[in-house]
Every structure is written in structure tokens, then in C-alpha cells.
Enzyme design. Structure first.
Site, PDB file in Angstrom:
ATOM      1  CD  GLU A  40     -32.103   0.597 -20.056  1.00 37.01           C
ATOM      2  OE1 GLU A  40     -32.986   0.622 -20.685  1.00 37.01           O
ATOM      3  OE2 GLU A  40     -32.246   0.180 -18.898  1.00 37.01           O
ATOM      4  CG  HIS A  58     -33.625  -5.201 -18.923  1.00 36.43           C
ATOM      5  ND1 HIS A  58     -32.635  -4.860 -20.252  1.00 36.43           N
ATOM      6  CD2 HIS A  58     -33.990  -4.228 -18.545  1.00 36.43           C
ATOM      7  CE1 HIS A  58     -32.889  -3.461 -20.262  1.00 36.43           C
ATOM      8  NE2 HIS A  58     -33.662  -2.967 -19.367  1.00 36.43           N
TER       9      HIS A  58
END
Length: 298
Positions: free
Chosen positions: A157, A190
Site C-alpha cells: 500500500e 478501502h
């Protein structure tokens, strides 16, 4: 007649010591595609298992690794040619030796200060002793869920959303604006957990509330992480901080109120002092000159 550089979509020449500019549509589009690639890679596998099943985790390791291989090409092909001639490509991605030890130690210590209250509570529960147990670390590294949460997720990420997005966004916006833009991609990325919860039978309203909460705190963390990358010029700083925050999780208020009165009062004081100290020290502990960072934040 206006100069050709003033045409719509054409970047103006960079001032001395500033990053060369690229069109906003280019940087934002690249980041949007990268976010889609990252999230989409998690769902290319046809599996009946949930996200924590070892088979699912291993396949997602492969997927995000492929995205990590592709992501730097966006930086290379869409960055300003002037910038690529001027700076080593690894440096754009946050890989350099100057200021490395500072980037490892200072942001990590600063983040530990933010979690001063939760760390104190953990010490009262004696969980801190497990960190000195060899069996704890042996069991952790043998757990694929632990490796995902503390290694692969933070690394992938931060590499995609910070090391490969920030260099592009910073060529179109000021550092302050860039810090507030890239976390939005991180937070939206997300939201796919909503679909996962719905597939597990969670009610829509509950899934949406959890998703909104997750979007909020991942975006807030994204601000912090992007700030660290821009200020230090190192990928290792947001990576280690991300891993630490994943380990600590959100503060357990219920655990706090189970402490004895004096421990509870002391913990609350440490919660407040830790947060206040973090706010005060954040700009001081991330002065770019500490990290020999002359690229992203002057």
C-alpha cells in the site's frame, strides 16, 4: 499572442529548485488507474474462501506484487522528462541512502508517542513481555495473517499509494495540497471491504457504517503517511509507521476502563499528552533537512 506554454493542459516551466510540472489530468488519472489496479487485483481470483483464508491471502500476495511491479512504470512514463533527467529514478520513489537512519528512527518514535496511552495500557496487561519472547516472533512470522497485516499490506500500500502516486501528484500540486489529495485514493480503495462484508451476510446499513468509519480513519492515516513521505523523501518512514499502526490498531477504550482508577487516570493523561506531543513535534521532527530531502518539500 500568449506563449505556447500557457495553453490549456500544458504545464508551465518550473521555477528553479521546484519540481517540473505535468498536467493535473495526467497525475490524477494515473493515480485513479493505480488505485483501480490495486483493488481490482484483490478480486481477480475465483475463490469461495474469505479474505483471511490462507489460499486467498497467498493469491492476493501474488496480485499486489504484480501491481507493485507495474506501478513504477506510471511514474517513469508520465513524469516530466526534465525531472527524470535531473533526479535518479529510485530517489523519486523514496529509495535513497541520505537520511535513511533518521527516516527509520524518528517517524517511528514520533508515532510511538502518539500511541503513548495505548502502550501504557498494554504494559499493564503484560502483553509487552511477549515482544521479548522468541516464540512470539517465531509464531508471528509463521502466521500468514500476521505477515499480511504487518509486512505485505503496509509495504504494497505504501509503495503504490505513496511511492508511486505522490511523485506524480507532487508534479501537479504543491506539497500541502498533494498531502490532502493522495489519501483520498487510499481511503476510497478501502471501500471494497463493504462488498466483502455484504458477501458474508452483514446487513447493508451495518456494512455501510463500518465502511464509512474505515474510509475516515484510513484517509486520516493517509494524510499522515503522505506527509511523512513528502517531508522525509523516504518510503521506509511511512512503511514502518503503517506496520506499527496496524499492530497497535485503534485504541481499545473498553480495555482502558477496566484498569484500576489511578492507572485509568494516568492512562488518560498519557493519551492526551501523547497526542499533544505528537501534534507539537510533528513539524519539528519531520523537517526535510533532517533527512537531506531537497526534492519534495523545501
Amino acid at each position: 499572442m500568449s506563449n505556447m506554454s500557457e495553453k490549456i493542459g500544458t504545464p508551465l516551466p518550473a521555477e528553479p529548485d521546484e519540481l517540473p510540472q505535468i498536467p493535473v489530468v495526467t497525475s490524477v488519472s494515473c493515480c485513479f488507474v493505480l488505485a483501480l489496479l490495486y483493488v481490482g487485483s484483490l478480486y481477480i481470483w475465483n475463490t469461495k474462501h474469505n479474505r483471511d483464508h490462507p489460499t486467498t491471502v497467498k493469491r492476493r500476495f501474488v496480485s499486489v506484487s504484480m501491481v507493485m511491479l507495474v506501478a513504477p512504470f506510471f511514474v517513469y512514463f508520465f513524469s516530466s522528462p526534465e525531472l527524470l533527467r535531473r533526479e535518479p529514478f529510485p530517489k523519486l520513489l523514496g529509495f535513497r541512502l541520505e537520511g535513511l537512519w533518521q527516516a527509520v528512527v524518528i517517524p517511528y518514535a514520533l508515532t510511538a508517542l502518539l500511541f503513548l496511552g495505548p502502550i501504557f495500557v498494554n504494559m499493564q496487561n503484560e502483553s509487552i513481555r511477549s515482544y521479548f519472547d522468541v516464540d512470539y516472533w517465531r509464531g508471528s512470522f509463521s502466521s500468514i495473517i500476521w505477515v499480511r497485516n504487518h509486512v505485505m499490506a503496509p509495504l504494497s500500500e505504501e509503495f503504490v499509494f505513496r511511492a508511486c502516486m505522490m511523485p506524480l501528484i507532487l508534479q501537479s500540486f504543491s506539497p500541502v495540497v498533494a498531502v490532502f489529495i493522495t489519501p483520498l485514493f487510499f481511503g476510497v480503495a478501502h471501500l471494497h471491504h463493504i462488498a466483502e462484508r455484504l458477501s458474508l451476510g452483514v446487513e447493508l446499513s451495518t456494512a455501510l457504517m463500518i465502511g464509512l468509519f474505515q474510509f475516515t480513519y484510513t484517509t486520516l492515516f493517509g494524510f499522515y503517511s503522505a506527509y511523512l513521505f513528502a517531508r522525509t523523501g523516504h518510503l521506509v518512514a511511512p512503511f514502518l509507521v503503517h506496520a506499527f499502526c496496524n499492530h497497535m490498531g485503534l485504541p481499545d477504550i473498553q480495555d482502558l476502563w477496566q484498569q484500576d482508577l489511578w492507572r485509568r487516570v494516568l492512562a488518560i493523561v498519557l493519551y492526551i499528552a501523547g497526542f499533544a506531543g505528537w501534534v507539537y513535534l510533528l513539524p519539528l521532527a519531520t523537517v526535510p533537512s533532517l533527512y537531506a530531502n531537497t526534492l519534495y518539500w523545501k
